[in-house]
Design a protein around this motif. Structure first.
Motif, short mmCIF file in Angstrom:
data_model
loop_
_atom_site.label_atom_id
_atom_site.label_comp_id
_atom_site.label_asym_id
_atom_site.label_seq_id
_atom_site.Cartn_x
_atom_site.Cartn_y
_atom_site.Cartn_z
N TRP A 144 0.84 -1.20 0.00
CA TRP A 144 0.00 0.00 0.00
C TRP A 144 0.87 1.24 0.00
O TRP A 144 1.98 1.23 0.53
CB TRP A 144 -0.90 0.03 1.24
N LEU A 145 0.32 2.33 -0.57
CA LEU A 145 1.06 3.58 -0.64
C LEU A 145 0.14 4.75 -0.28
O LEU A 145 -0.53 5.31 -1.14
CB LEU A 145 1.63 3.78 -2.06
N PRO A 146 0.09 5.13 0.99
CA PRO A 146 -0.66 6.35 1.35
C PRO A 146 0.12 7.58 0.88
O PRO A 146 1.35 7.59 0.95
CB PRO A 146 -0.71 6.30 2.89
N THR A 147 -0.62 8.58 0.44
CA THR A 147 0.05 9.77 -0.09
C THR A 147 -0.34 11.05 0.64
O THR A 147 0.24 12.10 0.38
CB THR A 147 -0.27 9.95 -1.59
N ARG A 148 -1.34 10.99 1.54
CA ARG A 148 -1.71 12.18 2.31
C ARG A 148 -0.88 12.25 3.59
O ARG A 148 -0.58 11.22 4.19
CB ARG A 148 -3.20 12.13 2.70
N TYR A 149 -0.58 13.46 4.02
CA TYR A 149 0.19 13.62 5.25
C TYR A 149 -0.49 12.91 6.41
O TYR A 149 0.16 12.18 7.17
CB TYR A 149 0.38 15.11 5.57
N GLU A 150 -1.79 13.13 6.56
CA GLU A 150 -2.47 12.58 7.74
C GLU A 150 -2.42 11.06 7.77
O GLU A 150 -2.35 10.46 8.84
CB GLU A 150 -3.91 13.08 7.85
N ASP A 151 -2.47 10.42 6.60
CA ASP A 151 -2.40 8.96 6.56
C ASP A 151 -0.99 8.46 6.86
O ASP A 151 -0.81 7.47 7.58
CB ASP A 151 -2.86 8.44 5.19
N VAL A 152 0.00 9.13 6.28
CA VAL A 152 1.39 8.73 6.54
C VAL A 152 1.70 8.87 8.03
O VAL A 152 2.28 7.98 8.66
CB VAL A 152 2.36 9.59 5.69
N ALA A 153 1.26 9.99 8.61
CA ALA A 153 1.52 10.20 10.04
C ALA A 153 0.82 9.13 10.87
O ALA A 153 1.40 8.59 11.83
CB ALA A 153 1.04 11.60 10.45
N ALA A 154 -0.40 8.79 10.50
CA ALA A 154 -1.15 7.80 11.29
C ALA A 154 -0.46 6.44 11.28
O ALA A 154 -0.41 5.75 12.29
CB ALA A 154 -2.58 7.68 10.75
N VAL A 155 0.09 6.05 10.13
CA VAL A 155 0.83 4.78 10.06
C VAL A 155 2.09 4.87 10.92
O VAL A 155 2.40 3.95 11.69
CB VAL A 155 1.20 4.44 8.60
N ALA A 156 2.78 5.99 10.82
CA ALA A 156 4.04 6.13 11.57
C ALA A 156 3.80 6.03 13.07
O ALA A 156 4.62 5.48 13.81
CB ALA A 156 4.71 7.46 11.23
N TYR A 157 2.67 6.55 13.53
CA TYR A 157 2.41 6.55 14.97
C TYR A 157 1.78 5.25 15.47
O TYR A 157 1.71 5.02 16.67
CB TYR A 157 1.48 7.73 15.33
N ASP A 158 1.30 4.42 14.56
CA ASP A 158 0.60 3.20 14.96
C ASP A 158 1.54 1.99 14.85
O ASP A 158 1.51 1.24 13.87
CB ASP A 158 -0.64 3.00 14.07
N THR A 159 2.34 1.79 15.89
CA THR A 159 3.30 0.68 15.84
C THR A 159 2.66 -0.66 16.18
O THR A 159 3.31 -1.69 16.07
CB THR A 159 4.48 0.95 16.80
N GLU A 160 1.41 -0.62 16.58
CA GLU A 160 0.73 -1.87 16.89
C GLU A 160 0.29 -2.59 15.60
O GLU A 160 0.46 -3.80 15.47
CB GLU A 160 -0.50 -1.58 17.76
#
Lengths: 79, 423
Positions: free
Chosen positions: B72-88
């Protein structure tokens, strides 16, 4: 004006101590520290404080713009 | 002193058993639709990744591909940030998407701690490195880096056209990382092959990728043994002495971290220096302004990092989940495109413009959350010094042949061929 660092958000990017070196420092692991007692920003350094907050990728730098309320009590406005 | 016998076995003992990895079918060939069949190994990606992200962000902000066994390739800032913060839900067990997935049993350590580690181990492995990479700690390399940059420019004397990527940008982090790790500086040319093998050959047959990575670990074992025989104060020495939970580090941890520092410290900074010079070669107004106003360069460096962020990380989905409208499967890759996030107009004003005096710049070039690039202060120092020396010594330069510029494919984006006219 008062500043603080949210240690649960700070990841040590160091933008604050790069941009406002009189207000912020680094600890031994690169996380931000406050250099001013109580987070009180000395007069004339308010712009540096705002610049640090505006450039923190984690939004870990908090700036409280103090406003004088009608009854003379000093209140705080969150950023 | 007791003999350190952790490294008596061969280099194979430093890596996870390749037979335990999961291999997916290598799919190559032209991309049919970037929203459903993207490939960051495609030549179009090298030429126009920014345009691809901008297009996807508008019509399909989380793109998908069946390649690499699903990604998968998210391209919006908010989606990228959400993945980065969700280590679970998004594990760092592997951070370079390819057709090889290392065994799940490697979590939470991974093959190259701490970048490949998940909580709670991540914190402890990262804490071992942080003191060596503070702004103060890396500042002691500034003078030697500056002298080295001058020597690189000295070597360009008498030439009208030079390759700013291959003749200049590339050499800076190679030298700095050799210094930090305590490797012989003359080994620099070998590092480049290690880097290419790790980051660029991701569509090669898995067996070949694994064979190539064994060369890196054989080299690291030689350096480790040399440090054991001749102890010295550098990062390799530090890792050999370091303890975690009351014990010396596992051999695979030592070698994995060395591999990480060598690979991640080179391609990335090389790309950032090269992309900045590429921009300035093609934008004479910005170039002249930075030559005339050196005090603006620190601000400009941040804007180059935003607009030309080199690093995309990868994560592995930990369990089947519906995420922001898409159905992700366990073991799917997610490309964590900080470069695409940095171009999101919902997050940045005039996101598509490069403003060398941009004042508000919360870019994510060094990542977000617990995996913030451990070398970010080192990278900034190198980038600042490399641009300083170049602009002071070579204030006039232009693209010699714009069509000859070649950008990399893969997760680390930067110019690999960059002919500029300096005469």
């Amino acid at each position: 004006m008062r500043i603080s660092i949210d240690p649960s958000l700070c990841q040590g990017h160091g933008r604050c101590y790069d941009l406002a070196p009189d207000l912020f420092g680094e600890d031994g692991e690169g996380y931000a520290t406050l250099l001013v007692p109580g987070g009180e920003v000395p007069a004339g350094e308010e712009d540096d404080a705002r610049l640090a907050a505006d450039n923190c990728p984690e939004a870990a730098v908090l700036v409280y713009e103090e406003t004088v309320a009608g009854d003379g009590v000093v209140g705080e406005a969150a950023p | 002193m007791t003999v350190d016998d952790r490294f008596a076995a061969g280099a194979d003992a430093l890596r996870a058993d390749p037979a335990l990895s999961t291999f997916s079918e290598v799919v190559t060939g032209p991309v049919t639709d970037w929203a459903t069949d993207f490939s960051h190994t495609a030549e179009e990606w090298a030429q126009d990744a920014i345009g691809i992200w901008d297009d996807l962000r508008q019509r399909c902000p989380i793109a998908h591909t069946e390649r690499f066994g699903g990604a998968w390739l998210p391209t919006r800032y908010e989606d990228v940030a959400a993945v980065a913060y969700d280590t679970e839900h998004f594990s760092s067990r592997a951070i370079i998407a390819s057709n090889v997935r290392p065994p799940r049993s490697l979590a939470p350590v991974g093959t190259a701690p701490p970048i490949s580690s998940d909580p709670p181990f991540h914190h402890d492995a990262r804490t071992l490195l942080l003191p060596a990479f503070t702004r103060t700690a890396v500042s002691r390399y500034e003078e030697s880096t500056r002298a080295f940059c001058h020597s690189l420019v000295d070597a360009l004397a008498g030439r009208d056209v030079v390759d700013a990527a291959a003749d200049y940008a590339q050499h800076v982090p190679v030298r700095v990382m050799a210094d930090l790790l305590g490797f012989p500086p003359e080994d620099g040319p070998r590092f480049r092959h290690f880097v290419e093998n790790a980051l660029e050959g991701i569509d090669l047959p898995p067996e070949e990728r694994l064979a190539r990575s064994s060369h890196l670990f054989e080299y690291l074992l030689v350096q480790i043994r040399d440090h054991l025989e001749h102890p010295r104060e550098d990062l390799t020495g530090h890792l050999l002495q370091a303890e975690l939970y009351g014990r010396r580090l596992e051999p695979a941890h030592v070698a994995g971290t060395m591999a990480l520092l060598l690979i991640a410290g080179i391609d990335t900074t090389w790309s950032a220096i090269g992309a900045s010079l590429w921009h300035l070669a093609g934008h004479p107004d910005d170039r002249r302004r930075l030559v005339a106003e050196p005090e603006l360069r620190a601000t400009a460096v941040e804007e180059f990092l935003r607009a030309y962020a080199p690093v995309t990380m990868a994560r592995l989905v930990t369990e089947d989940l519906t995420w922001r409208g898409v159905q992700m499967k366990a073991e799917d890759w997610v490309l964590l495109s900080f470069p695409a996030a940095n171009r999101d107009p919902a997050r940045f004003e005039r996101a598509d413009e490069v403003l060398v005096d941009r004042q508000v710049n919360r870019h994510a070039a060094f990542g977000l959350g617990i995996h913030r690039c451990v070398g970010s202060h080192l990278a900034r120092m190198e980038l600042r010094v490399a641009l300083d020396v170049w602009l002071d010594r070579v204030p006039e330069f232009t693209l010699a042949d714009p069509d000859a510029v070649r950008w990399s494919t893969g997760q680390i984006r930067g110019p690999r061929t960059l002919p500029v006219r300096i005469g």
